[in-house]
Design an enzyme around this catalytic site. Structure first.
Site, PDB file in Angstrom:
ATOM      1  N   LYS A   1       0.984 100.819  50.315  1.00 42.42           N
ATOM      2  CA  LYS A   1       2.408 100.521  50.074  1.00 42.42           C
ATOM      3  C   LYS A   1       3.267 101.765  50.305  1.00 42.42           C
ATOM      4  O   LYS A   1       4.303 101.691  50.961  1.00 42.42           O
ATOM      5  CB  LYS A   1       2.569  99.991  48.642  1.00 42.42           C
ATOM      6  CG  LYS A   1       3.988  99.739  48.220  1.00 42.42           C
ATOM      7  CD  LYS A   1       4.039  98.800  47.026  1.00 42.42           C
ATOM      8  CE  LYS A   1       3.903  99.498  45.695  1.00 42.42           C
ATOM      9  NZ  LYS A   1       5.101 100.233  45.275  1.00 42.42           N
ATOM     10  N   SER A   2       2.847 102.902  49.762  1.00 42.90           N
ATOM     11  CA  SER A   2       3.645 104.126  49.906  1.00 42.90           C
ATOM     12  C   SER A   2       3.818 104.500  51.378  1.00 42.90           C
ATOM     13  O   SER A   2       4.904 104.858  51.825  1.00 42.90           O
ATOM     14  CB  SER A   2       2.958 105.297  49.196  1.00 42.90           C
ATOM     15  OG  SER A   2       3.048 105.144  47.810  1.00 42.90           O
TER      16      SER A   2
ATOM     17  N   SER B   1       6.972 114.137  41.022  1.00 39.72           N
ATOM     18  CA  SER B   1       7.272 112.801  41.535  1.00 39.72           C
ATOM     19  C   SER B   1       7.411 112.850  43.048  1.00 39.72           C
ATOM     20  O   SER B   1       8.260 113.564  43.595  1.00 39.72           O
ATOM     21  CB  SER B   1       8.583 112.292  40.911  1.00 39.72           C
ATOM     22  OG  SER B   1       9.129 111.264  41.711  1.00 39.72           O
TER      23      SER B   1
ATOM     24  N   GLN C   1       8.508 110.514  44.775  1.00 39.85           N
ATOM     25  CA  GLN C   1       9.753 109.857  45.154  1.00 39.85           C
ATOM     26  C   GLN C   1      10.906 110.859  45.160  1.00 39.85           C
ATOM     27  O   GLN C   1      11.735 110.856  46.062  1.00 39.85           O
ATOM     28  CB  GLN C   1      10.027 108.682  44.219  1.00 39.85           C
ATOM     29  CG  GLN C   1       8.953 107.606  44.350  1.00 39.85           C
ATOM     30  CD  GLN C   1       9.188 106.393  43.474  1.00 39.85           C
ATOM     31  OE1 GLN C   1      10.099 106.373  42.661  1.00 39.85           O
ATOM     32  NE2 GLN C   1       8.358 105.384  43.634  1.00 39.85           N
TER      33      GLN C   1
ATOM     34  N   ASP D   1      -0.645 105.489  39.367  1.00 42.08           N
ATOM     35  CA  ASP D   1      -0.525 104.021  39.459  1.00 42.08           C
ATOM     36  C   ASP D   1      -1.799 103.293  39.003  1.00 42.08           C
ATOM     37  O   ASP D   1      -1.794 102.072  38.858  1.00 42.08           O
ATOM     38  CB  ASP D   1      -0.203 103.612  40.902  1.00 42.08           C
ATOM     39  CG  ASP D   1       1.223 104.009  41.283  1.00 42.08           C
ATOM     40  OD1 ASP D   1       2.040 104.235  40.373  1.00 42.08           O
ATOM     41  OD2 ASP D   1       1.496 104.104  42.490  1.00 42.08           O
TER      42      ASP D   1
END
Ligand code: S3P
Length: 428
Positions: free
Chosen positions: A22-23, A167, A169, A315
């Site tokens: 997904k990433s 992070s 993100q 995750d």
């Protein structure tokens, strides 16, 4: 689909290939859109989160053709080739889309508002608002933290940013904005988070360098387009790996899984717990390491997990907690406060739902303590709309006595629409 009923199973077996990471899929769509020219992407995840990224770039004027089996052709229009949109871009549940897209939008010549679903609206955005503002971006949200966020594209300047959170993100948001700033931007993180953005930018020829926990990126005028093949998602693999370890007489082979060291904390920890996992046929795909995994049923022992390991398994903690309930001895997870601000509060929810199933599990502010060796008992549990909670509880249901009802499971589509189908084909 509002709920599923899961019965105790005897074993799991078979050979599988899992949908794309997904990433990496998010990043392939984003970088393909801002590169100049055609990017063919193979093995893209078909999850709802990635669909939200795809829809965002379609709205921003990028032409994307869908082919067979997740193959996409993205007609990138260059770094500043996005078109302005009047309507608000809704990215659903996807934190990755919101945070990375913000970095790209900060350097455009137009303004744009991004929002999300009820869960995303509760997640912290100050962590990207602050560094982007330091770079000169005009970015705001009603409370300066939660979505919707409005970005007025600006000329950006480089910064040296010391990130308070590990992070990927936040890191990726700053690095993508750094592409638009003239000069060298750097970001230092407290411990290493997943480095897919760095790897993909390097693969596409961007001037990016890593020294320890600091990444340097030079602003550019163009990003080259290259074909991208996405490896299988190790976070999705984790559910099958743990099911196989916990069910007796089981063996599975998972082919073509991404084994980027910033993501393989789950393999390292499970091996430390006594898991029999063999990593075979390691190769490289577009700058990312990929391998086949062979897993056998194993007896597990409790371990202590914390510090720099946490971003490498962030995750996988809900399903790791399920494994820990069956390990001999105590497993203690610390330094994992970030779990409180994921798609749901994954500390509170893992503890409350596994407790309902009879697990001996205690909540800590930054993690949990699990006393293993306790048989789980089927009952009614809730995912709280969090995909990884729903899948972890499904795995718990496979080993629990009787029947487990998992409520609110439509969210599984967020990351892994085929989860239940694949699992059903493999368990007996
Ligand atoms: C992601 C990074 C992680 C992870 C998320 C996907 C990414 O979040 O939890 O599911 O693709 O960059 P943080 O980097 O915010 O911890």
């Amino acid at each position: 689909m509002r709920n599923i009923k899961v019965k105790r199973k005897e074993l799991i077996k078979g050979e599988i290939s899992l949908p794309g990471d997904k990433s990496i899929s998010h990043r392939a769509i984003m970088m393909g859109s801002i590169a100049r020219g055609e990017t063919r992407v193979k093995g893209l995840s078909d999850c709802v989160d990635c669909q939200n990224t795809l829809n965002a770039f379609l709205k921003l004027g990028i032409e994307i053709e869908e082919g067979y089996e997740g193959e996409l052709t993205i007609h990138g229009r260059g770094l500043k080739g996005l078109s302005s949109v009047r309507e608000v871009i809704d990215v659903g549940n996807s934190g990755t889309t919101m945070r990375l897209l913000s970095g790209i939008l900060a350097g455009q010549d137009f303004s744009c508002t991004i929002t999300g679903d009820e869960s995303l609206k509760k997640r912290p955005m100050k962590r990207i608002i602050l560094p982007l503002r330091e770079m000169g971006a005009k970015i705001s949200s009603p409370d300066d933290n939660h979505p919707p966020i409005t970005i007025v594209g600006q000329k950006l300047h480089p910064i040296d940013y010391l990130s308070p959170v590990a992070s990927a993100q936040v890191k990726s948001c700053v690095l993508l904005a750094g592409l638009y700033a003239q000069g060298r931007t750097s970001l230092t993180e407290p411990s290493l988070s997943r480095d897919h953005t760095e790897r993909m930018l390097r693969y596409l020829g961007a001037p990016i360098e890593t020294k320890g926990r600091t990444i340097f990126i030079e602003g550019v005028t163009e990003l080259g387009a290259k074909p991208i093949t996405v490896p299988g998602d190790i976070s999705s693999a984790a559910f099958f790996i743990i099911a196989c370890l916990l069910l007796q007489n089981s063996q599975i082979r998972i082919k073509g899984v991404g084994v980027n060291p910033t993501r393989t904390g789950i393999l390292d920890i499970l091996k430390n717990m006594g898991a029999e996992i063999v990593i075979e046929n390691v190769r490289e795909l577009c700058g990312e390491p990929v391998a086949d995994l062979v897993v056998n049923s194993s007896s597990l022992a409790g371990v202590e997990i914390g510090g720099e390991l946490i971003p490498r398994i962030i995750d996988e903690i809900p399903v790791l907690a399920v494994a820990a309930t069956q390990a001999e001895g105590v497993t203690e997870i610390s330094d994992a406060r970030e779990l409180r601000v994921k798609e749901s509060d994954r500390i509170g929810n893992v503890v409350s739902q596994l407790s309902r199933m009879g697990a001996l599990i205690e909540e800590k502010e930054d993690g949990m303590v699990i006393s293993g060796g306790k048989r789980l008992v089927g009952t009614s549990v809730n995912s709280y709309g969090d995909h990884r909670m729903a899948m972890a509880l499904t795995i718990a249901g496979l080993i629990a006595d009787g029947e487990t009802t998992i409520n609110d499971v439509a969210c599984i589509n967020t990351s892994f629409p085929h989860f239940i189908d694949i699992l059903n084909k493999m368990v007996q």
